[in-house]
Design a protein around this motif. Sequence first.
Motif, PDB file in Angstrom:
ATOM      1  N   ARG A 114       2.707   0.653  33.061  1.00 53.43           N
ATOM      2  CA  ARG A 114       3.915   0.934  33.823  1.00 53.43           C
ATOM      3  C   ARG A 114       4.373  -0.241  34.674  1.00 53.43           C
ATOM      4  O   ARG A 114       5.241  -0.104  35.508  1.00 53.43           O
ATOM      5  CB  ARG A 114       3.688   2.163  34.704  1.00 53.43           C
ATOM      6  CG  ARG A 114       3.445   3.416  33.859  1.00 53.43           C
ATOM      7  CD  ARG A 114       3.266   4.621  34.747  1.00 53.43           C
ATOM      8  NE  ARG A 114       3.026   5.813  33.959  1.00 53.43           N
ATOM      9  CZ  ARG A 114       2.806   7.005  34.473  1.00 53.43           C
ATOM     10  NH1 ARG A 114       2.810   7.158  35.774  1.00 53.43           N
ATOM     11  NH2 ARG A 114       2.590   8.046  33.696  1.00 53.43           N
ATOM     12  N   SER A 165       2.991  10.080  30.198  1.00 53.01           N
ATOM     13  CA  SER A 165       3.704  10.524  31.397  1.00 53.01           C
ATOM     14  C   SER A 165       3.023  11.775  31.922  1.00 53.01           C
ATOM     15  O   SER A 165       2.855  12.755  31.186  1.00 53.01           O
ATOM     16  CB  SER A 165       5.178  10.801  31.060  1.00 53.01           C
ATOM     17  OG  SER A 165       5.788   9.639  30.543  1.00 53.01           O
ATOM     18  N   ASP A 211       3.462   9.786  23.935  1.00 54.96           N
ATOM     19  CA  ASP A 211       4.369   9.815  25.089  1.00 54.96           C
ATOM     20  C   ASP A 211       5.558  10.721  24.801  1.00 54.96           C
ATOM     21  O   ASP A 211       6.708  10.372  25.097  1.00 54.96           O
ATOM     22  CB  ASP A 211       4.837   8.402  25.433  1.00 54.96           C
ATOM     23  CG  ASP A 211       5.431   8.313  26.840  1.00 54.96           C
ATOM     24  OD1 ASP A 211       5.148   9.220  27.665  1.00 54.96           O
ATOM     25  OD2 ASP A 211       6.174   7.362  27.123  1.00 54.96           O
TER      26      ASP A 211
END
Length: 427
Positions: free
Chosen positions: A29, A311, A245
């Motif tokens: 990230r 996530s 994801d």
Amino acid sequence: MFTSDKKEVMDIRNGKKRRKVSVDVRDYRRSTAEKMKRDSGKVLRCLTVEDNNHTEPMEEEEDDRCFSITFLRNDRLEPATVVSPRYNLIREVGRGSYGVVYEAIARKTGARVAVKRLQCDAPENVELALAEFWALTSLENRHQNVVQLEECVLQRNGLAQKMSHGNKRSKQYLRLVETSLKGERIIGYPEEPCYLWFVMEFCEGGDLNQYVLSRRPDPLTNKSFMRQLTSAVAFLHKNSIVHRDLKPDNILISLKSGSPLLKVADFGLSKVCAGLNCKNSEEKPGAVGRGSNQNNIININKFWLSSACGSDFYMAPEVWEGHYTAKADIFALGIIIWAMIERITFIDAESKRELLGTYIRQGTEIVPVGEALLENPKMVLHIPQKARSSMSEGVKKLLQDMLAVNPQDRPDAFQLEVRMDQVTCVT
């Protein structure tokens, strides 16, 4: 051995405090958005390459507004060839931690396309870019619910080259792979700008969040989306791809056919499991057998993955522990479908956007379902969540199975596709 690099910070979501955990050991990230210029007026020029082993040098104008491509053969530059631009970039439509997406026009056909620019300025960004490239180029067949890659161009140090999967004769391609594998910049190479440009089909309907939350609830649309999503995941798993994801942000809507068509996109965290072994990958492949009702294909659910990434609101319990299989995609799909049917949302702390996502309330905190189940495996999920929900008993039971704590209790993608057809066809 998997080691988790977890950091705890406090975020505000819906006015409530909760713990947000960053679990990715490679720091997926890390944001590079501030390094990228807003250059929506650019023109991407790309000359068709007959042979993927040819490298095409590129001269950039001083204002960096276009590519101009010629050929480089046998490491010797040949005279420049003037070509008209293949794609005109119209506007920026999305921006992530390591890439920018533009709406563009193909000059030859007039068709709208999406052009995604990925900046390969750090090993973790190179790894994300190559993961997406490998996943999309490993698909031999198309699927209407998976975004289609038209072409990929590598730009580096004034050179541009149309990319092909596994092109071992391209020094630029091999340099990217080496950077990713070593996890560090290659010593001796100048730190010149490097980008991968993905040209993909354009989805004018936005993402699943935007489409669903801007319209009235529609049970027929929900059923159609549920079938499309399960079909897409079954296709990916059949082709040995774990997405890792899945979330509404990464599900795009095409309106070209008149009715909304879902497109699973953003394969930066995906993993192609076929042909991997313990020596050169994070996977720990188990026995190879038949994948449910499919003949002579690898059972993707026998491949174990160890990078805890994704996530948090859509991550399965076992992903938080760093030991999981493709069944993690099934869990994420269950969260998405549950949230879509009942319109369960939260406010993202970073983007301030309202997003579809299911969670568990623990006092004043909201906690991702996967994290809550990891802390309390005996917790019973209340499906449906809302008292006046129109969810059928068949869908309720299917969601409970998709969100089972033990991944072995979840249906695989092929079983899910059959069951989803059954529960959504019931009137």
